[in-house]
Design an enzyme around this catalytic site. Structure first.
Site, mmCIF file in Angstrom:
data_model
loop_
_atom_site.group_PDB
_atom_site.id
_atom_site.type_symbol
_atom_site.label_atom_id
_atom_site.label_comp_id
_atom_site.label_asym_id
_atom_site.label_seq_id
_atom_site.Cartn_x
_atom_site.Cartn_y
_atom_site.Cartn_z
ATOM 1 N N HIS A 9 0.821 -1.208 0.000
ATOM 2 C CA HIS A 9 0.000 0.000 0.000
ATOM 3 C C HIS A 9 0.861 1.266 0.000
ATOM 4 C CE1 HIS A 9 0.847 1.044 4.185
ATOM 5 N NE2 HIS A 9 0.665 -0.236 4.498
ATOM 6 N N GLU A 79 -1.678 -7.118 8.143
ATOM 7 C CA GLU A 79 -0.297 -6.961 8.586
ATOM 8 C C GLU A 79 -0.027 -7.784 9.844
ATOM 9 O OE1 GLU A 79 2.629 -6.764 8.069
ATOM 10 O OE2 GLU A 79 3.214 -4.666 7.829
#
Length: 203
Positions: A9, A79
């Site tokens: 990202h 994550e």
């Protein structure tokens, strides 16, 4: 077997300051949005049988701005869970725990390296039927994607520490002579002119 494209990202305020960010659902910064849009030309014309993102806003928004047609989100792409170390930098943690490394020590109240490796192994197993049909794109986060890259080539999760991954970069997993290989890693794309948009977010 087809290829897996990995997209990290774009920049957030915490990636820019190198703060560990897992469950905190931060938006992209203006620079992060520009980084994500700049991925578009590199992805133009590519077709994927599936585009999966982490459920976090920063991953989904990056995919959208890059022009990817998202087909779903996957919790196993989130994550590394940093537990008590959420929002802290490596330097801050090492002030309290000299020599600490997420790659070997994991996070109290969060995940160990082996736990992250196990869930990314599950994800890779689920991708096998899709890869028989065509390439797949995954949009996610630095540490988790680094572990995924290591597991793709049969290395332990800790080997992800050798695979630096900056914001808004492209990596490609594939095959050579029947063996899993990393075809490209941490590939930056041309950024538009204007305010600084350099890659950030190493921990």
């Amino acid at each position: 077997m087809n290829e897996i494209l990995l997209v990290r990202h774009g920049e957030t305020t915490w990636s820019a300051s190198r703060r560990h960010t897992s469950y905190t659902d931060l938006a992209l910064t203006p620079d992060g949005e520009r980084q994500a849009r700049a991925l578009g030309p590199a992805l133009a014309g590519r077709r994927f049988v599936a585009v999966l993102t982490s459920p976090r806003i920063r991953a989904l928004r990056t995919a959208q701005l890059a022009g990817l047609a998202v087909t779903g989100s996957d919790d196993d792409l989130t994550e590394w869970h940093y537990g008590d170390y959420e929002g802290r930098t490596t330097a801050e943690i090492q002030d309290e725990r000299p020599g600490w490394s997420v790659w070997t020590d994991g996070c109290p109240g969060g995940e160990s390296p082996s736990e992250v490796g196990e869930r990314l192994d599950r994800l890779l197993a689920r991708l096998h039927p899709l890869l028989d049909r065509g390439p797949v794109a995954l949009v996610g986060h630095a540490h988790a994607l680094r572990v995924l890259g290591a597991r793709w080539v049969g290395l332990p999760p800790s080997a992800g520490g050798l695979l630096r991954l900056d914001t808004a970069t492209l990596s490609l997993l594939g095959h050579e002579h029947g063996r899993r290989v990393i075809l490209r890693w941490n590939q930056a794309v041309a950024q538009p002119t204007g305010p600084a948009t350099g890659s950030t977010g190493r921990h």
